[in-house]
Design a protein around this motif. Sequence first.
Motif, PDB file in Angstrom:
ATOM      1  N   TYR A 202       0.832  -1.207   0.000  1.00  0.00           N
ATOM      2  CA  TYR A 202       0.000   0.000   0.000  1.00  0.00           C
ATOM      3  C   TYR A 202       0.866   1.256   0.000  1.00  0.00           C
ATOM      4  N   LEU A 203       1.910   1.272   0.833  1.00  0.00           N
ATOM      5  CA  LEU A 203       2.783   2.452   0.910  1.00  0.00           C
ATOM      6  C   LEU A 203       3.539   2.672  -0.400  1.00  0.00           C
ATOM      7  N   GLY A 204       3.939   1.585  -1.064  1.00  0.00           N
ATOM      8  CA  GLY A 204       4.608   1.698  -2.356  1.00  0.00           C
ATOM      9  C   GLY A 204       3.677   2.279  -3.399  1.00  0.00           C
ATOM     10  N   TYR A 205       2.430   1.811  -3.393  1.00  0.00           N
ATOM     11  CA  TYR A 205       1.385   2.339  -4.290  1.00  0.00           C
ATOM     12  C   TYR A 205       1.184   3.830  -4.060  1.00  0.00           C
ATOM     13  N   LYS A 206       1.041   4.201  -2.808  1.00  0.00           N
ATOM     14  CA  LYS A 206       0.774   5.599  -2.457  1.00  0.00           C
ATOM     15  C   LYS A 206       1.945   6.503  -2.857  1.00  0.00           C
ATOM     16  N   GLN A 207       3.169   6.033  -2.605  1.00  0.00           N
ATOM     17  CA  GLN A 207       4.347   6.850  -2.907  1.00  0.00           C
ATOM     18  C   GLN A 207       4.508   7.065  -4.408  1.00  0.00           C
ATOM     19  N   ALA A 208       4.187   6.059  -5.202  1.00  0.00           N
ATOM     20  CA  ALA A 208       4.283   6.200  -6.660  1.00  0.00           C
ATOM     21  C   ALA A 208       3.316   7.274  -7.161  1.00  0.00           C
ATOM     22  N   LEU A 209       2.131   7.309  -6.592  1.00  0.00           N
ATOM     23  CA  LEU A 209       1.154   8.344  -6.977  1.00  0.00           C
ATOM     24  C   LEU A 209       1.708   9.730  -6.635  1.00  0.00           C
ATOM     25  N   ILE A 210       2.227   9.870  -5.423  1.00  0.00           N
ATOM     26  CA  ILE A 210       2.751  11.162  -4.969  1.00  0.00           C
ATOM     27  C   ILE A 210       3.917  11.607  -5.841  1.00  0.00           C
ATOM     28  N   ASP A 211       4.836  10.672  -6.125  1.00  0.00           N
ATOM     29  CA  ASP A 211       6.022  11.017  -6.915  1.00  0.00           C
ATOM     30  C   ASP A 211       5.674  11.445  -8.333  1.00  0.00           C
ATOM     31  N   ASN A 212       4.522  11.002  -8.816  1.00  0.00           N
ATOM     32  CA  ASN A 212       4.102  11.362 -10.174  1.00  0.00           C
ATOM     33  C   ASN A 212       3.081  12.504 -10.197  1.00  0.00           C
ATOM     34  N   GLY A 213       2.894  13.145  -9.037  1.00  0.00           N
ATOM     35  CA  GLY A 213       2.002  14.295  -8.975  1.00  0.00           C
ATOM     36  C   GLY A 213       0.532  13.948  -9.119  1.00  0.00           C
ATOM     37  N   LEU A 214       0.161  12.680  -8.828  1.00  0.00           N
ATOM     38  CA  LEU A 214      -1.233  12.267  -8.924  1.00  0.00           C
ATOM     39  C   LEU A 214      -1.905  12.336  -7.554  1.00  0.00           C
ATOM     40  N   ASN A 215      -3.177  12.598  -7.572  1.00  0.00           N
ATOM     41  CA  ASN A 215      -3.942  12.733  -6.336  1.00  0.00           C
ATOM     42  C   ASN A 215      -4.129  11.366  -5.674  1.00  0.00           C
ATOM     43  N   PHE A 216      -3.805  11.282  -4.362  1.00  0.00           N
ATOM     44  CA  PHE A 216      -4.076  10.067  -3.613  1.00  0.00           C
ATOM     45  C   PHE A 216      -5.469  10.186  -3.008  1.00  0.00           C
ATOM     46  N   ASP A 217      -6.347   9.257  -3.366  1.00  0.00           N
ATOM     47  CA  ASP A 217      -7.739   9.285  -2.922  1.00  0.00           C
ATOM     48  C   ASP A 217      -8.015   8.038  -2.091  1.00  0.00           C
ATOM     49  N   GLU A 218      -8.257   8.232  -0.791  1.00  0.00           N
ATOM     50  CA  GLU A 218      -8.506   7.108   0.113  1.00  0.00           C
ATOM     51  C   GLU A 218      -9.748   6.319  -0.293  1.00  0.00           C
ATOM     52  N   ASP A 219     -10.672   6.945  -1.018  1.00  0.00           N
ATOM     53  CA  ASP A 219     -11.874   6.248  -1.480  1.00  0.00           C
ATOM     54  C   ASP A 219     -11.549   5.159  -2.500  1.00  0.00           C
ATOM     55  N   LEU A 220     -10.357   5.237  -3.072  1.00  0.00           N
ATOM     56  CA  LEU A 220      -9.951   4.244  -4.068  1.00  0.00           C
ATOM     57  C   LEU A 220      -9.161   3.087  -3.448  1.00  0.00           C
ATOM     58  N   VAL A 221      -9.077   3.086  -2.119  1.00  0.00           N
ATOM     59  CA  VAL A 221      -8.374   2.016  -1.414  1.00  0.00           C
ATOM     60  C   VAL A 221      -9.385   1.210  -0.603  1.00  0.00           C
ATOM     61  N   ILE A 222      -9.447  -0.092  -0.865  1.00  0.00           N
ATOM     62  CA  ILE A 222     -10.383  -0.969  -0.165  1.00  0.00           C
ATOM     63  C   ILE A 222      -9.631  -2.171   0.390  1.00  0.00           C
ATOM     64  N   GLU A 223      -9.804  -2.447   1.694  1.00  0.00           N
ATOM     65  CA  GLU A 223      -9.236  -3.656   2.295  1.00  0.00           C
ATOM     66  C   GLU A 223     -10.211  -4.806   2.093  1.00  0.00           C
ATOM     67  N   THR A 224      -9.696  -5.937   1.629  1.00  0.00           N
ATOM     68  CA  THR A 224     -10.558  -7.075   1.340  1.00  0.00           C
ATOM     69  C   THR A 224      -9.807  -8.373   1.553  1.00  0.00           C
ATOM     70  N   GLU A 225     -10.519  -9.465   1.773  1.00  0.00           N
ATOM     71  CA  GLU A 225      -9.894 -10.775   1.898  1.00  0.00           C
ATOM     72  C   GLU A 225      -9.409 -11.242   0.536  1.00  0.00           C
ATOM     73  N   SER A 226      -8.444 -12.156   0.549  1.00  0.00           N
ATOM     74  CA  SER A 226      -7.854 -12.651  -0.703  1.00  0.00           C
ATOM     75  C   SER A 226      -8.720 -13.758  -1.309  1.00  0.00           C
ATOM     76  N   LYS A 227      -9.911 -13.358  -1.735  1.00  0.00           N
ATOM     77  CA  LYS A 227     -10.853 -14.296  -2.351  1.00  0.00           C
ATOM     78  C   LYS A 227     -11.430 -13.678  -3.617  1.00  0.00           C
ATOM     79  N   VAL A 228     -11.736 -14.519  -4.588  1.00  0.00           N
ATOM     80  CA  VAL A 228     -12.265 -14.037  -5.865  1.00  0.00           C
ATOM     81  C   VAL A 228     -13.564 -13.264  -5.658  1.00  0.00           C
TER      82      VAL A 228
END
Length: 349
Positions: A202-228
């Motif tokens: 998650y932190l790697g994802y977030k940092q890549a967005l920041i480094d590229n000047g893209l908006n980090f939106d918490e609404d686009l992050v969802i915690e879920t179990e590893s199931k289809v």
Amino acid sequence: MRKKTTIYDIAKELNITASTVSRALNDNPKIRKATRELVQRTALEMNYEQNKVALALKSGKSNNVGVIVPRIDNNFFSSVIRGIEEELYPKGYHVIICQTHDLDDLEVNNIHSLLNVQVDGILMSISNAELEKNESFNKLIKNKKTPLIFFDRKIDIDGISSVTIDDFKAGYDTTQHLINQGCKRIAHLSNNRLFEIYKNRYLGYKQALIDNGLNFDEDLVIETESKVIEGRKSTSLLLDLEIPPDAIFSSSDFVALGAFQEIKSRGLKIPEDICIAGFSNEPFTRFMEFTTITTINQFPIEMGRIAAQVFLEEVNITNVKNKKNKNVVLTPELIIRKSSSKPFIPIKS
């Protein structure tokens, strides 16, 4: 019921002492080679089986190693186990596999069971992100007589070695790839971020967005179990947003597959309308009929081998005070496939 052959039976058969039989069976050099060979041949003919528990008590070594995983029904953990076995079997060790099914109590019970059969070490991927708070687990840590090595999911505990991949880099590289494809609104389907591996992705994802000047939106992050099915549910929520994402990076290939199914069910195209990237390089990701899935290779067989090598190093340390933990971090590999490879559209002049 057939009576088991004992060393006394062999001694009587050969008219020698039981102590001589015992030493011969254990290849004691003080016993003449001819006698050792005779005893061992006779033991084989009489179907004699050594009491391994008694030998373990006597020698302090069982030649058994416990491996604890959340489950073995996915390619990652079964491949790690394969790596462990390939490294330990030639060294004379046997592997005892335990599953926790992500249940905290079962995880602790597995540890106790392995210690009760006197394993020489335990290699485990944790199911409880707060395992260090468990009283029984802490007794194991304080004991320090049985080497413990974490792999993949770990806890940072002084004196405990681990083998993982660079999850931050994996999250960063995957997100950067999606950005390079022109994606600007990238969602992340995470797992329980109390686990270090998911937190770092998650932190790697977030940092890549920041480094590229893209908006980090918490609404686009969802915690879920590893199931289809959970991947489908979470993706449905994302697609129902007023401004849906144009890419999804999942911390699990199974969740990515669920996202794939939900997107297809809505008549959207992958990757033209939305890109997908998963994590772990499960076999199905490269055998999808029309659109193979971009993912991260965690090198599970290598991870298992290295975890076994770390165990072998630690089990040979005679003075536990001299033991230093070893934290091995493998470099992940981003495998780019069709699900995130947008077709090149030339600019019209």
